[in-house]
Every structure is written in structure tokens, then in C-alpha cells.
Design an enzyme around this catalytic site. Sequence first.
Site, short mmCIF file in Angstrom:
data_model
loop_
_atom_site.label_atom_id
_atom_site.label_comp_id
_atom_site.label_asym_id
_atom_site.label_seq_id
_atom_site.Cartn_x
_atom_site.Cartn_y
_atom_site.Cartn_z
N LYS A 433 67.39 38.91 36.23
CA LYS A 433 67.35 37.49 35.95
C LYS A 433 66.12 36.65 36.91
CE LYS A 433 71.85 37.03 34.24
NZ LYS A 433 72.32 38.14 34.21
N VAL A 471 75.80 44.58 34.87
CA VAL A 471 76.64 45.43 35.40
C VAL A 471 77.91 45.53 34.68
CG1 VAL A 471 77.88 47.01 37.31
CG2 VAL A 471 75.46 45.91 37.60
#
Length: 667
Positions: A433, A471
Amino acid sequence: MRAKVSCGGDGGMSKQVYTRQARSRMLILIIVDFLCMLLPYGFFLYRAEYVHGIRADALLVSYAILTACVYACRFVVKVYQQMVRFANAGSFLRMILADAAGALLYLLIDRLLLSYHLPITTVTSAAACGLLLVLLSRFIYQWLRKNSTLFNHAGTVSEPHVANKINVAIVGAGELGVLLARELMSNRNSRYHPYCFFDNDPRKIGSVVEGLRVYGPDNEAIALVASMPIQEIIIAIPDMTPAAQKSIFNRYKQTKAKVMLYDYPHNRLERTTDKRSIRDINIEDLLFRSSVALEDSRATEYYRDRVVMVTGAGGSIGSELCRQIAACNPKQLVMLDIYENGVYEVQQELRRHFPQLDLRTKIASVCDVERLEQVFDKYRPEILFHAAAHKHVPLMEHNCAEAIVNNVFGTWNTANAAEKFGVKRFVLVSTDKAVNPTNIMGATKRACEMIILSRSDSKTTDFVAVRFGNVLGSNGSVVPLFRRQIAEGGPVTITDRRVVRYFMTIPEASQLVLRTGSRAEKSEIFVLDMGEPVRILDLAENLISLSGFTPYVDMEIKEIGLRPGEKLYEELLCRTDLCTKTSDDRIFIEHAQTFTRAQVDQMLDEMRSGIAAHGQSDQAMRDMMMRLIPTYRMPEVVNATAEEAEEMRSSTSRTHIDMPAPAGIPS
């Protein structure tokens, strides 16, 4: 049953001491074998007396010598240490070789020491027939153990009736599938009863393996399931590629039977310490890429006997880093976190699994410079993993100043302490990000990367950052949310059916972070190969299917709109024109823009001034970060052209399970 004890004395020799039950078992075997050999030995020796005129007393001596030779050779190769019920081809081969050696030994004695000589045919015939009867006795016993209740001991649980067990079909009639079938049939208390095999090998189709019929190929076998009393299907094929595993799962999911996997536990760190078991297929199994090998001897050696510190040790990545570092036998592991409950749980787990580990747990904030320096001064870490950060995108959009203080200035404080107290290696845990960010969290992580890049002139510390995507299963991630919604009966909510993300499991991400920490480069941004992007819609459908429901039939999937700061796709991390490949196939180095300390100091000064003047205004904080981080853009601008992005075009439904046309989501 036997126990081993060490005996003192010369050379530290050890010997085996057998229990009374084990000695009784061996004695029974010896007597049974003697009775089995008595008839053929007696017959052929009597025939030698009748045909060759050898005296009866001489034949008795020969009988005794031949029997002793055979028993001696069996003891040498430890035939009687093997429990008959678990004997396999290797055990029987040892017995055959022992008897052959015994016959040869007798012939040697016969020719060298005895005054009379038995014909070779007599000796070999007696030994061969005696061996056949002994083997026959073993086979009969194994058959009775498997098919009879005669051997149930008093006080033990009797074998459940097959009607009370779950009938399963085993996909794969190879060695692994046969091993599973044997295990299920030999275990009286197993809840599964193997009914048949499914296999695509034309040599096996139609045959019987371990008493079970082999059906195939897959397309025909799937059609047969409806007519069979099969409740669950277990895939038992070793070393499948992710693509093959998903393909098989998709095919057999059409049967409506529950599909299981016979495999090692997911997220294992070392196969050698684990045992295959029947388990549910996890969403991690359906990622369209090969998993990262979780054993790296070079990385393990790098962290051995070193003092390692992890900030944010109670978080998803931080805690897994601590687990894997603990397995590397560091000199000392220092866990630092502000959230006491999370780090306490990790501390208790590590103490259970690594009782010899020198583990120190410190409660401190990376924003508290004085406290931070006290910890660094006391423990003097050699390697530091900085995983402490606020990472929840929508939440940080409404707490922009706090995101900047904790993420940016927390990293600045930690980096300063690392340099001041001589940390050799500083590893920042970053995120995808941070690449062309569209939210305050991503912008702050990009600022953290700029801090790392500005430290290339450090004479004490090597600074690096490692960047990866989402994740699976981490705190605040989409998978735990989906599972919770499924458990509550739905609906499962997605922000937009077009959203794609890159995914990696927690142990994989942590292992790759450890590898980057052990590399020699400095002031670099490492990026991890995340494989192919995955549609969030596919992920939701798969999780619903793995939970035993049918998407859009049993469980609704509902679009709720993009959240603040969210974009439809995350940037491809490993673009060949922007990255250099390292010696590790999964790790790349980004061709990053360089920054000086003066540039970063000026950026931080403006952030301090902005927070002091407008810290209560989230929009003011966004405007400030957009001015200081040139790649920071509003999500609406990025999403407007998202369909043209390479990441959106390359995303495929590789993890998708064919389902009926969705009722609430347009196709």
C-alpha cells in the site's frame, strides 16, 4: 515393547532391555516358528533316511544343527524384534534372507565337520518349506488382526461397527493413498472407513488395492459418487502443485461430498517434525502459486547466537517473526510492544515451545523516545525488525494524525535509537500500500521507506525495508472477517466484486522478511514476489464452499461499496522494469528513488508543524501528506482508470469454484 537404557562402563556402551511382555511375545514367535518348521524338516530328513540310508541319530543331529543355524541367522537380522501385526515386505525379506543364510551355514558345517552329508536338495527343500509355513502363519495372523475381533483385549474399546463410521473415497491409489487406507483400516477407533479409491492411472482402474476397488478416471468416478454410500472424499496425492490441487478440489467439490486433504499441517515450519493427517482444505491451499519453502539454513545460521529485537511483537507479522527467530537459537530475543495482551500470548507460547530461549518482553511505545532508548541501552540488539505500526486502512482514514505519529515518527525514533546504540541491521516491515498510496496508512508507510532510504550513509547500521501484500489470517484482514460472517450465517460482505489483492500466508511473509534481514545489501527496498492477484469475490466464494455451503444458494454475498482510502487493486510489486532480481527467486530489489537526511528532516518538520496546527482535521492531514508524498493520490482518481491497470487485467479466477450465476451480483 522395549526400553533402552544406557549402561556405564568402557566406551559408554548401551544395551536394550526388553519388557516381560516383549520377551513373552518373542518366545511365542519362536515356538510357533519351531512348530511350523517341525513338519517340513522332519519330512525331508525322514525321506533322507529312507532314500539315502542315513542313520536316525545322525539325522536328529542334522535337524538340530539346521534349526540352530536358521534361528541364529534370524536373531542376527533381528527378525523377532519386529511385531508381526506391523510386519511389511522389508520384514519378510529379512526373514527370507536369514533362512537362506541359515541353510548355507548348515551346508558349510555339514561339508566341513560332519562325517555324513545330507544332499543339497534335501536341505534347501526343508528350509524353503519351513520358511513358507512360517510366512503363512504370519499372513494368517495379520489377516485375523485386521478382520477379526478375537484380538480385542478386555477393557479396551471394541471396534466400532462400519455403519457408525464415515465412508470415504481416497483420491490417489499410489503409495500415499494406500498408506492412508492401511492406517484407517488398522485403527479400530478411526472415524473413517475407506470405501474405494479414485485414480486416473489406467493400469490401476478396475483393480483392487488393499481390498478396495479403484474407480476412474475422475469424470466417471465423480458421476459414481451419487450412487455410492460416500460421505467424504480425501485427497491423498503427494507433492501436488497448487494448480493441480485446486483442479482436483474443484472437480470433487461437484459431488457435494466434503473434500478433505491428507497432508502435513498447513503453515508448518519443518516437515520433519510433523506427521501427515486428514485435515480440511484451507483457503491457503488454494492460492495459485507454490508456497514459500519455510526452511533456510543460511537465514537460520545468520540469527544464531545474536541479540534480536522485534517491535510490534504482539501483532500478526511480529509474533510470527518471533516464532521463527526463536527456532534459529538466537542469543537473546527481545519482544517490544505497547499492547500487553498480544505480546503476553506470544511470550507464553514461546516459553512453552522454546524453554531454553533467553526471552525478554518489554512494554513500550515506539513514540516514547526516552523509554525506547532505555530498552536499546539495556539489551543492545544486533538485529532489529520494526513491525510496529497502525495498519487498518479505513480506521486510519479517520485517525490521520495518530497514523502519522505512530507510523512515521515511531519509525524515525526507532531508527535513531538503532543508530545510537549500534544495531547492525534494521529491517522495516512495509506494505504494498506504500506503492502509489491512496490512503493515509499507505502514505505513512511510504514516508517510513523514505526514512530508511535516507540512511545510506550510516556508519553503524544497515537499513533496509521489505514490502509485501496482504497476509492471510492476519489481524484485521479479510479472511477472519469472512469466516466470522459465515459462522454467523451470513451475509458475506465484499466492498466491490472487482477488487483484487495479492496474498501470502503469515509464516511465508515472516520467512521472507527473515531472509531479507540476512542479506548484505543496505538502504534498499526489498519487494516480495506475491504470485498472481486474487479476486476478493473468488476468495469469498471459496471460503463459503470450504465451509460446506453453496454461494448464492446457502449463503448470500453482498456488495457494500469501497471503504475510505480503498482502491480496486494493489500495485504489482515485482515489475521487471522497476526491480532487480536477487539470488533468492522470491526477493527483488526496487530501483528506488534516493533521499538525503536533510530532505527527510524537512519532511518531518513539516509534519510536526502540520499536526500541531491542524492535527484534529483528517482532511488537512491528507492534504499535507499528499503534498509531502508526491505519489499519494485520492482513491477515486486511481479507481476511475483501474480497469486499464496491468494488475486488473492479469487477475484471473484461478481460485474460483464454478457456481450458479449469482443472484445479487451482476456477472
